[in-house]
Design a protein around this motif. Structure first.
Motif, PDB file in Angstrom:
ATOM      1  N   ILE A 186      13.083 -51.926  21.158  1.00  0.00           N
ATOM      2  CA  ILE A 186      12.408 -50.744  20.636  1.00  0.00           C
ATOM      3  C   ILE A 186      12.808 -49.571  21.521  1.00  0.00           C
ATOM      4  N   GLY A 187      12.948 -48.391  20.935  1.00  0.00           N
ATOM      5  CA  GLY A 187      13.260 -47.203  21.716  1.00  0.00           C
ATOM      6  C   GLY A 187      12.000 -46.557  22.267  1.00  0.00           C
ATOM      7  N   MET A 188      12.175 -45.689  23.257  1.00  0.00           N
ATOM      8  CA  MET A 188      11.032 -45.053  23.910  1.00  0.00           C
ATOM      9  C   MET A 188      11.283 -43.568  24.102  1.00  0.00           C
ATOM     10  N   ILE A 189      10.285 -42.773  23.705  1.00  0.00           N
ATOM     11  CA  ILE A 189      10.337 -41.316  23.853  1.00  0.00           C
ATOM     12  C   ILE A 189       9.098 -40.881  24.615  1.00  0.00           C
ATOM     13  N   VAL A 190       9.303 -40.066  25.634  1.00  0.00           N
ATOM     14  CA  VAL A 190       8.200 -39.503  26.409  1.00  0.00           C
ATOM     15  C   VAL A 190       8.205 -37.997  26.194  1.00  0.00           C
ATOM     16  N   ARG A 210      14.546 -36.187  16.031  1.00  0.00           N
ATOM     17  CA  ARG A 210      14.970 -37.475  15.464  1.00  0.00           C
ATOM     18  C   ARG A 210      16.490 -37.574  15.422  1.00  0.00           C
ATOM     19  N   ASP A 211      17.149 -36.530  14.947  1.00  0.00           N
ATOM     20  CA  ASP A 211      18.609 -36.553  14.857  1.00  0.00           C
ATOM     21  C   ASP A 211      19.246 -36.717  16.238  1.00  0.00           C
ATOM     22  N   TRP A 212      18.703 -36.025  17.228  1.00  0.00           N
ATOM     23  CA  TRP A 212      19.209 -36.137  18.605  1.00  0.00           C
ATOM     24  C   TRP A 212      19.033 -37.558  19.121  1.00  0.00           C
ATOM     25  N   VAL A 213      17.853 -38.124  18.927  1.00  0.00           N
ATOM     26  CA  VAL A 213      17.585 -39.482  19.395  1.00  0.00           C
ATOM     27  C   VAL A 213      18.537 -40.469  18.728  1.00  0.00           C
ATOM     28  N   LEU A 214      18.648 -40.404  17.414  1.00  0.00           N
ATOM     29  CA  LEU A 214      19.479 -41.369  16.703  1.00  0.00           C
ATOM     30  C   LEU A 214      20.959 -41.205  17.012  1.00  0.00           C
ATOM     31  N   THR A 215      21.372 -40.004  17.349  1.00  0.00           N
ATOM     32  CA  THR A 215      22.762 -39.778  17.758  1.00  0.00           C
ATOM     33  C   THR A 215      23.071 -40.493  19.075  1.00  0.00           C
ATOM     34  N   HIS A 216      22.103 -40.549  19.966  1.00  0.00           N
ATOM     35  CA  HIS A 216      22.332 -41.095  21.310  1.00  0.00           C
ATOM     36  C   HIS A 216      21.820 -42.509  21.513  1.00  0.00           C
ATOM     37  N   TYR A 217      20.997 -42.990  20.591  1.00  0.00           N
ATOM     38  CA  TYR A 217      20.366 -44.294  20.802  1.00  0.00           C
ATOM     39  C   TYR A 217      21.368 -45.423  20.670  1.00  0.00           C
ATOM     40  N   LYS A 218      21.333 -46.274  21.671  1.00  0.00           N
ATOM     41  CA  LYS A 218      22.117 -47.508  21.641  1.00  0.00           C
ATOM     42  C   LYS A 218      21.115 -48.637  21.863  1.00  0.00           C
ATOM     43  N   LYS A 219      21.223 -49.669  21.058  1.00  0.00           N
ATOM     44  CA  LYS A 219      20.313 -50.798  21.239  1.00  0.00           C
ATOM     45  C   LYS A 219      20.429 -51.286  22.676  1.00  0.00           C
ATOM     46  N   PRO A 220      19.317 -51.730  23.233  1.00  0.00           N
ATOM     47  CA  PRO A 220      19.355 -52.246  24.611  1.00  0.00           C
ATOM     48  C   PRO A 220      20.401 -53.334  24.767  1.00  0.00           C
ATOM     49  N   LEU A 221      21.097 -53.276  25.876  1.00  0.00           N
ATOM     50  CA  LEU A 221      22.152 -54.237  26.139  1.00  0.00           C
ATOM     51  C   LEU A 221      21.692 -55.250  27.175  1.00  0.00           C
ATOM     52  N   ALA A 222      21.785 -56.508  26.830  1.00  0.00           N
ATOM     53  CA  ALA A 222      21.513 -57.553  27.824  1.00  0.00           C
ATOM     54  C   ALA A 222      22.782 -57.717  28.649  1.00  0.00           C
TER      55      ALA A 222
END
Length: 166
Positions: A61-65, A152-164
């Motif tokens: 899950i992504g996180m925004i503060v 939202r557009d900024w977040v989705l542009t930069h979001y990468k699923k967490p990498l194990a």
């Protein structure tokens, strides 16, 4: 080891951070959106974000503060976790006149309005001093929905699923 991203929507008081939170939650249901104003004092809130980001990332899950943080507030966390937490900043900004109008409507005293103006100026000066650079969204003439869509557009542009990573 997990790599987490912490999206920080910052800005001076009156820029629209708290107002946009419900719309962000609606637009980004796979993200946890926090209102940092509810977590005080500042030192405890900041130290807690790293652990939260880490655990949220493990849940895919992504996180925004949303809070009025400067990048240097997170430097101790960056030093502790290194490349395992990536910080991305978006600065909600408004003109001094709009900020004054919004804060006066809340009954703010002059010294607090001036403090907020100075914070806004500091954020603008930091825009290109952070990597990646701080994205700026001017909220003077945007509706809450338009502001949330930009975030939202900024977040989705930069979001990468967490990498194990181990």
């Amino acid at each position: 080891m997990t790599t987490a991203q912490l999206f920080i929507v910052t800005g001076a008081c009156g820029s629209g951070k708290t107002t946009v939170i419900p719309e962000l939650r609606r637009l980004l249901p796979r993200f946890v959106v926090f209102d940092a104003d509810l977590l005080q004092p500042l030192e405890y809130a900041i130290s807690g974000w790293s652990g939260l980001a880490w655990n949220v990332a493990k849940s895919d899950i992504g996180m925004i503060v949303c809070g009025n943080y400067l990048p240097q507030h997170f430097e101790p966390i960056r030093q502790k976790f290194g490349s395992h937490i990536h910080f991305l900043y978006l600065n909600l900004h408004c003109s001094d006149a709009v900020r004054r109008e919004r804060l006066e409507a809340r009954g703010w005293e002059e010294f607090l309005i001036e403090y907020s103006r100075q914070f806004a100026q500091n954020m603008l000066e930091l825009t290109n001093q952070v990597q990646p650079p701080i994205q700026v969204v001017v909220t003077d003439h945007l509706t809450v929905e338009e502001t949330a869509l930009r975030i939202r557009d900024w977040v989705l542009t930069h979001y990468k699923k967490p990498l194990a990573t181990g």
